[in-house]
Enzyme design. Sequence first.
Site, PDB file in Angstrom:
ATOM      1  N   SER A  97       0.851  -1.195   0.000  1.00 55.54           N
ATOM      2  CA  SER A  97       0.000   0.000   0.000  1.00 55.54           C
ATOM      3  C   SER A  97       0.877   1.232   0.000  1.00 55.54           C
ATOM      4  CB  SER A  97      -0.892   0.018   1.239  1.00 55.54           C
ATOM      5  OG  SER A  97      -1.510   1.281   1.401  1.00 55.54           O
ATOM      6  N   TYR A 129      -1.221  -0.392  10.359  1.00 61.06           N
ATOM      7  CA  TYR A 129      -1.407  -0.880   8.983  1.00 61.06           C
ATOM      8  C   TYR A 129      -0.246  -0.440   8.100  1.00 61.06           C
ATOM      9  CZ  TYR A 129      -3.393  -1.069   4.251  1.00 61.06           C
ATOM     10  OH  TYR A 129      -3.602  -1.297   2.904  1.00 61.06           O
TER      11      TYR A 129
END
Length: 248
Positions: free
Chosen positions: A141, A152
Amino acid sequence: MRRRVAVVSGGGTGIGAAIAGALVGDGYDVLIVGRRSEVLEATAQRSGVEWGRSGAVRPVTADLTDPEQVGRVVDALAGRKVDVLVNNAGGRRGGGTGTLADVAAYWRANLDANLLTAVLLTEALLPHLCRPGGRVILVSSVAAQRGGGGAYSAAKAALHGWAYDLAVELGPDEVTVNVVSPGYVADTEFSGERTTPEERARQVAGTLLGRVGTPEDVAAAVRYLASPAAAYVTGQVLGVNGGSVFGR
C-alpha cells in the site's frame, strides 16, 4: 503442455478478484484463497463465465493467520507446481487506544492480517514454486511509503523489507520477488467502508492524473510482473498510485 497455476490470497473481492480474473485471461488456473466461502464461490463462478473457462478458478477457504489452515492451500494444489503466488490478503484493523493490552492487540491484528498471512502462505508454497521462472508478488500500500495508517502502514512497510530478503534468497533459482504498492483504489471493500465523498475528492486531488485507481489498474501491474516480460525484474516496489507518491 502443463497448465500454469497461480495462487491469489484475498482473491474473493476487489483487487484480489481483479488479479484472479486477469490471470485466468492469461491462461492460468487460479486458486483464490480467503476466509469467506460464499464470496469465493461467487467470484470463482463469475470469473469462469467471463472467460469461458469453467473451473479455471477454484476457491480455497482458509484463514491464513492460522498455520494449520494454510495447509489447505497446499492440499488444493494436489501436487501441482505454482507459477505465480500473489499475496494480496490484508486490510486495516481498528483499535489501538486505551490500555497497553489494547495497543498490543491492535498491532498484532494488523501484523497478522497484512504480514503474517503473506509469510505463512509463501513459506508453505516455497517447495511448490516453479524453479526457474516462479513469481512471488506482494500487494502492499502507498501507506507503507507515506504513512498515515498507523499499524497498517507499518505492517505493509514490513512486506517491503521481507520482499528484499526473499528476492535475495530465491534469485539463484531464477524466481522473482516484487511488491505492488497501490494508492487509493475505488470499488473495493477497503475503500468503500471508510471513504466519504470528501475523502475521495482529496485522494483524487493528490494524484497527478486526476482520477482514482481501479482494481484493474493494480491487476495490470501484477499481470506484468507475472509475465515473461518481467523475468529480469526482482526486488522492486512498483507504485500504482497515479503519481500521489513518487518512486524512491
